[in-house]
Design an enzyme around this catalytic site. Sequence first.
Site, short mmCIF file in Angstrom:
data_model
loop_
_atom_site.label_atom_id
_atom_site.label_comp_id
_atom_site.label_asym_id
_atom_site.label_seq_id
_atom_site.Cartn_x
_atom_site.Cartn_y
_atom_site.Cartn_z
N GLY A 3 -58.37 -16.97 -19.01
CA GLY A 3 -58.97 -18.28 -18.75
C GLY A 3 -58.26 -18.94 -17.59
CG HIS B 5 -47.24 -23.71 -24.38
ND1 HIS B 5 -47.96 -22.55 -24.45
CD2 HIS B 5 -47.79 -24.44 -23.39
CE1 HIS B 5 -48.93 -22.59 -23.53
NE2 HIS B 5 -48.84 -23.72 -22.88
#
Length: 173
Positions: free
Chosen positions: A8, A50
């Site tokens: 992506g 993250h």
Amino acid sequence: MSRTLVLGGSRSGKSAHAESLLEGRDDVTYLATSDPRPDDAEWTARVAAHRARRPASWTTKETTNPGELVLPGVYLVDSVTTWVTAMMDASGVWDGGQRARDRLSRRVDELLEAWVMTPAHVVAVSDEVGLGVVPETTSGRLFRDTLGTVNQRLAATADEVWFVVAGLPQRLR
């Protein structure tokens, strides 16, 4: 054993989707492939975001060694993009020369061999950088071309391939 590649663009949701593919697993080793950048507050914030999303039971290992994938287990590699950058840095390819390109080619082959031979369950995240304009610089084109080739080779041997656009995962294979 299975190999899943999640592709992506930047901020497409690819990492979140990759993490969701391992939801409910407590035995995941998260291979963080970027070098720490203590002087870059924005990068530090990205890394922290993250980390905050990951379950506390997951183990994080910071490495750019493809050999990590040859061990049994469950791995989330985030990301192939920063792994390729590290390989390009280590090979000296930014300064040019055939020897540097040969070193890079060997390092890419090592990564692909580990991917193909792994006895593990691996989910790898990579940026799809070839959808935009042609980079203006030689180094930008070299990076785009190298990552595109690596992504193609990973996808060709993956059991599953996903493409994430605007947070919407689309299964390609």
